[in-house]
Design a protein around this motif. Structure first.
Motif, PDB file in Angstrom:
ATOM      1  N   PHE A 138       0.911  -1.178   0.039  1.00 29.61           N
ATOM      2  CA  PHE A 138       0.091  -0.159  -0.111  1.00 29.61           C
ATOM      3  C   PHE A 138       0.821   1.193  -0.025  1.00 29.61           C
ATOM      4  O   PHE A 138       1.680   1.305   0.900  1.00 29.61           O
ATOM      5  CB  PHE A 138      -0.901   0.322   1.283  1.00 29.61           C
ATOM      6  N   ALA A 139       0.701   2.204  -0.929  1.00 30.97           N
ATOM      7  CA  ALA A 139       1.488   3.284  -0.861  1.00 30.97           C
ATOM      8  C   ALA A 139       0.368   4.377  -0.112  1.00 30.97           C
ATOM      9  O   ALA A 139       0.086   4.192   1.083  1.00 30.97           O
ATOM     10  CB  ALA A 139       1.844   3.765  -2.120  1.00 30.97           C
ATOM     11  N   THR A 140       0.337   5.474  -0.925  1.00 33.52           N
ATOM     12  CA  THR A 140      -0.812   6.668  -0.303  1.00 33.52           C
ATOM     13  C   THR A 140      -1.442   7.154  -1.433  1.00 33.52           C
ATOM     14  O   THR A 140      -1.415   6.458  -2.577  1.00 33.52           O
ATOM     15  CB  THR A 140       0.105   7.734   0.006  1.00 33.52           C
ATOM     16  N   VAL A 141      -2.359   8.164  -1.056  1.00 39.35           N
ATOM     17  CA  VAL A 141      -3.238   8.519  -2.155  1.00 39.35           C
ATOM     18  C   VAL A 141      -2.601   9.491  -3.141  1.00 39.35           C
ATOM     19  O   VAL A 141      -3.026   9.746  -4.249  1.00 39.35           O
ATOM     20  CB  VAL A 141      -4.292   9.517  -1.434  1.00 39.35           C
ATOM     21  N   HIS A 142      -1.208   9.778  -2.973  1.00 36.10           N
ATOM     22  CA  HIS A 142      -0.433  10.539  -3.787  1.00 36.10           C
ATOM     23  C   HIS A 142       0.137   9.830  -5.131  1.00 36.10           C
ATOM     24  O   HIS A 142       0.925   8.703  -4.854  1.00 36.10           O
ATOM     25  CB  HIS A 142       0.761  11.316  -3.080  1.00 36.10           C
ATOM     26  N   LYS A 143      -0.404  10.194  -6.257  1.00 40.50           N
ATOM     27  CA  LYS A 143      -0.078   9.543  -7.275  1.00 40.50           C
ATOM     28  C   LYS A 143       1.495   9.429  -7.517  1.00 40.50           C
ATOM     29  O   LYS A 143       2.112   8.303  -7.863  1.00 40.50           O
ATOM     30  CB  LYS A 143      -0.790   9.864  -8.586  1.00 40.50           C
ATOM     31  N   GLN A 144       2.174  10.837  -7.598  1.00 38.76           N
ATOM     32  CA  GLN A 144       3.472  10.739  -7.897  1.00 38.76           C
ATOM     33  C   GLN A 144       4.518   9.865  -6.806  1.00 38.76           C
ATOM     34  O   GLN A 144       5.460   9.119  -7.336  1.00 38.76           O
ATOM     35  CB  GLN A 144       4.209  12.192  -8.038  1.00 38.76           C
ATOM     36  N   ALA A 145       4.064   9.999  -5.471  1.00 32.61           N
ATOM     37  CA  ALA A 145       4.871   9.232  -4.442  1.00 32.61           C
ATOM     38  C   ALA A 145       4.659   7.724  -4.675  1.00 32.61           C
ATOM     39  O   ALA A 145       5.614   6.974  -4.481  1.00 32.61           O
ATOM     40  CB  ALA A 145       4.546   9.647  -3.109  1.00 32.61           C
ATOM     41  N   LEU A 161       4.710  -4.897  -5.946  1.00 37.74           N
ATOM     42  CA  LEU A 161       3.417  -4.863  -6.428  1.00 37.74           C
ATOM     43  C   LEU A 161       2.920  -3.685  -5.475  1.00 37.74           C
ATOM     44  O   LEU A 161       2.733  -3.689  -4.248  1.00 37.74           O
ATOM     45  CB  LEU A 161       2.701  -5.815  -6.079  1.00 37.74           C
ATOM     46  N   VAL A 162       2.348  -2.692  -6.432  1.00 36.59           N
ATOM     47  CA  VAL A 162       2.312  -1.234  -5.596  1.00 36.59           C
ATOM     48  C   VAL A 162       1.075  -0.721  -5.861  1.00 36.59           C
ATOM     49  O   VAL A 162       0.464  -0.710  -7.142  1.00 36.59           O
ATOM     50  CB  VAL A 162       3.414  -0.215  -5.765  1.00 36.59           C
ATOM     51  N   GLY A 163       0.152  -0.315  -4.765  1.00 35.35           N
ATOM     52  CA  GLY A 163      -1.350   0.257  -4.966  1.00 35.35           C
ATOM     53  C   GLY A 163      -1.174   1.858  -4.568  1.00 35.35           C
ATOM     54  O   GLY A 163      -0.574   2.342  -3.677  1.00 35.35           O
ATOM     55  N   LYS A 164      -1.620   2.645  -5.520  1.00 35.17           N
ATOM     56  CA  LYS A 164      -2.152   4.053  -5.132  1.00 35.17           C
ATOM     57  C   LYS A 164      -3.358   3.896  -4.307  1.00 35.17           C
ATOM     58  O   LYS A 164      -4.343   3.245  -4.785  1.00 35.17           O
ATOM     59  CB  LYS A 164      -2.121   4.660  -6.422  1.00 35.17           C
ATOM     60  N   VAL A 165      -3.218   4.275  -3.009  1.00 36.06           N
ATOM     61  CA  VAL A 165      -4.396   4.155  -2.122  1.00 36.06           C
ATOM     62  C   VAL A 165      -5.626   5.078  -2.531  1.00 36.06           C
ATOM     63  O   VAL A 165      -5.520   6.257  -2.946  1.00 36.06           O
ATOM     64  CB  VAL A 165      -3.996   4.186  -0.693  1.00 36.06           C
ATOM     65  N   ASP A 179      -8.416  11.653  -1.237  1.00 33.98           N
ATOM     66  CA  ASP A 179      -8.521  12.084  -2.701  1.00 33.98           C
ATOM     67  C   ASP A 179      -9.634  13.049  -2.879  1.00 33.98           C
ATOM     68  O   ASP A 179     -10.575  13.462  -2.187  1.00 33.98           O
ATOM     69  CB  ASP A 179      -9.281  11.009  -3.462  1.00 33.98           C
ATOM     70  N   ALA A 180      -9.273  14.051  -3.796  1.00 26.90           N
ATOM     71  CA  ALA A 180      -9.934  15.280  -3.790  1.00 26.90           C
ATOM     72  C   ALA A 180     -11.523  15.004  -4.203  1.00 26.90           C
ATOM     73  O   ALA A 180     -12.447  15.650  -3.686  1.00 26.90           O
ATOM     74  CB  ALA A 180      -9.473  16.021  -5.147  1.00 26.90           C
ATOM     75  N   ASP A 181     -11.676  13.901  -5.043  1.00 29.62           N
ATOM     76  CA  ASP A 181     -13.250  13.536  -5.311  1.00 29.62           C
ATOM     77  C   ASP A 181     -13.016  12.177  -5.769  1.00 29.62           C
ATOM     78  O   ASP A 181     -11.854  11.971  -6.279  1.00 29.62           O
ATOM     79  CB  ASP A 181     -13.797  14.471  -5.818  1.00 29.62           C
ATOM     80  N   THR A 182     -14.074  11.385  -6.001  1.00 26.42           N
ATOM     81  CA  THR A 182     -14.224  10.300  -6.557  1.00 26.42           C
ATOM     82  C   THR A 182     -13.716  10.074  -8.218  1.00 26.42           C
ATOM     83  O   THR A 182     -12.899   9.252  -8.535  1.00 26.42           O
ATOM     84  CB  THR A 182     -15.654   9.714  -6.712  1.00 26.42           C
ATOM     85  N   ALA A 183     -14.292  10.959  -8.768  1.00 26.45           N
ATOM     86  CA  ALA A 183     -13.579  11.103 -10.381  1.00 26.45           C
ATOM     87  C   ALA A 183     -11.931  11.236 -10.520  1.00 26.45           C
ATOM     88  O   ALA A 183     -11.316  10.523 -11.108  1.00 26.45           O
ATOM     89  CB  ALA A 183     -14.175  12.227 -10.932  1.00 26.45           C
ATOM     90  N   THR A 184     -11.632  12.044  -9.350  1.00 29.03           N
ATOM     91  CA  THR A 184     -10.048  12.261  -9.299  1.00 29.03           C
ATOM     92  C   THR A 184      -9.303  10.634  -9.053  1.00 29.03           C
ATOM     93  O   THR A 184      -8.462  10.452  -9.566  1.00 29.03           O
ATOM     94  CB  THR A 184      -9.705  13.336  -8.607  1.00 29.03           C
ATOM     95  N   ALA A 185     -10.017  10.332  -8.000  1.00 28.93           N
ATOM     96  CA  ALA A 185      -9.310   9.162  -7.403  1.00 28.93           C
ATOM     97  C   ALA A 185      -9.362   8.037  -8.408  1.00 28.93           C
ATOM     98  O   ALA A 185      -8.148   7.290  -8.766  1.00 28.93           O
ATOM     99  CB  ALA A 185     -10.176   8.511  -6.482  1.00 28.93           C
TER     100      ALA A 185
END
Length: 452
Positions: A138-145, A161-165, A179-185
């Protein structure tokens, strides 16, 4: 004669089945240029001496000493990579309070890419040094990180095996970390999947994107549905938490009037490449659904002591046909070592079988047939993890990746108490007594990625 990239000579231990370990005494391990175990030869095979004569003395031949042994690389099915920054601290609260008081503030810091670089690089190196060759992160909500973590795994040679949370539910997630909103997530998850799949094309050992709803409380129904669709579209792995604690299990029951397993399945999140962490409170019907869909469970025995309100009945769930592997759950689990979790898996299972409340009579205080043997716990850390991920890893066997750790039992400052012991006993002593300094080398996909 075949042209092997590398040939090793030594004694190895690997799982034959859930309860049996095979000892490969003085075998030759012949590795292809792709890092795959092409052939194994015992001293009784007629080609053994010819291959030994052909390769011994060459730079690609390695003869282990009498004090060295080979184990498969361990497979960690549950690591919260950002939580390495707080490992060994903040274990004093119930799960919901712990997340809000300690963990979410730490994970929010990973918007800082330099901070992420420092933590993630140190974590990957630490896990490799502990003999862990494949990790489900599990990583974080941050895509770049999150992309950075995949790149670090690729660079340092670990199979990641890496997941953007995904955390888009503003009822359960703090304003400063979601996440900013569902669509962004969903948009960023899709972008993340595509970029990691492109990275995988240049990575020998493999890096894989993982669809990662943190757990049901953190996600809206729209996000859960969209993530199930993305996993199907791109054929990715899926990970989440499932029935971990009284609070989380109860939350899902209140929200859907069903257990986590059936709720997750409704959104297309249970399938052959799904791994669900903890699962302490799954019922038999949940386990049967796991078995039907091919979903695996990540057993985190150290972490469960602090946050899961119970012991996962690993033996029983495995008997119902569920694939199970081990996870450290850094930092809910304080240790990055799967050796520690092998030991704790055995200890916890004995406590479940024998019971812990001495005011109850011995015939009523435990759960019969719950104990795991050392061989079974070893299986969970190796072959069970590979089966859970649907990857050819976790065994020292032909057509499996050469992912191994080389253990030295006779170091000046790390000698194990071995005195003419049979190999069966040496194996057990390694699992119970080995420390990181005994792990002299780690190889992933035929590449040396750690050496002491």
């Amino acid at each position: 004669m075949a042209n092997y990239a590398q040939v090793f000579l030594g004694t190895a231990f690997t799982s034959k089945s859930f309860s049996e370990v095979t000892i490969l005494k003085d075998f030759l391990y012949c590795i292809s240029g792709d890092g795959i175990i092409e052939q194994l030869f015992s001293p009784l095979d007629e080609q053994y001496e010819a291959i030994l004569k052909e390769y011994e003395g060459k730079g690609n031949f390695r003869r282990l000493s009498n004090d060295e042994y080979i184990l498969p690389g361990f497979i960690d099915l549950h690591v919260h990579a950002p939580q390495w920054a707080q490992a060994g601290t903040a274990l004093d609260l119930p799960l919901e309070d712990w997340l809000n008081a300690y963990t979410f503030p730490v994970e929010a810091k990973f918007s800082d890419i330099d901070f992420a670089q420092a933590v993630y690089e140190d974590l990957v190196k630490t896990l490799l040094a502990n003999g862990t060759t494949t990790v489900l992160y599990f990583a974080t909500v941050h895509k770049q990180a999150s992309l950075l973590l995949a790149k670090i795994c690729s660079l340092l040679g670990q199979r990641g095996l890496v997941g953007k949370v995904v955390m888009d539910n503003d009822d359960q997630c703090p304003d400063y970390y979601r996440d900013a909103d569902t669509a962004t997530a969903l948009k960023e998850t899709e972008e993340f999947i595509i970029e990691v799949q492109q990275l995988n094309e240049q990575t020998k050992q493999g890096v894989y994107p993982v669809v990662t709803p943190r757990f049901i409380p953190s996600c809206t129904d729209e996000a859960l549905q969209g993530l199930g669709e993305l996993a199907a579209k791109y054929n990715t792995h899926i990970q989440s938490h499932c029935s971990e604690s009284d609070w989380q299990h109860g939350y899902v029951k209140d929200r859907y009037d069903k257990n986590d397993a059936f709720a997750l399945n409704d959104f297309g999140l249970l399938q052959e490449k799904s791994v669900m962490a903890h699962c302490n409170f799954i019922a038999d019907e949940d386990a049967k659904l796991f078995a039907e869909t091919g979903t695996a469970a990540a057993h985190c025995p150290v972490s469960n002591v602090f946050f899961s309100n119970g012991v996962f009945p690993a033996k029983h769930i495995h008997e119902l046909g569920v694939d199970i592997g081990l996870g450290t759950d850094v930092s809910g689990g304080f240790s990055p070592s799967l050796y520690d979790n092998i030991r704790q898996a055995v200890i916890a299972s004995r406590m479940l079988e024998e019971g812990v409340d001495t005011t109850i009579s011995a015939d009523k205080r435990g759960v019969d047939s719950s104990r795991l043997t050392t061989n079974e716990a070893f299986y969970l850390a190796t072959a069970g993890g590979g089966e859970s991920l649907s990857l050819p890893i976790g065994k020292i066997e032909e057509n499996y990746a050469w992912d191994v750790q080389i253990i030295n039992t006779n170091l000046q400052n790390g000698k194990l108490p071995i005195f003419n012991d049979p190999l069966e006993d040496i194996f057990q002593k390694i699992l119970y007594l080995a420390r990181p300094e005994n792990i002299r080398e780690v190889w992933v996909q035929g590449e040396k990625v750690h050496q002491r």
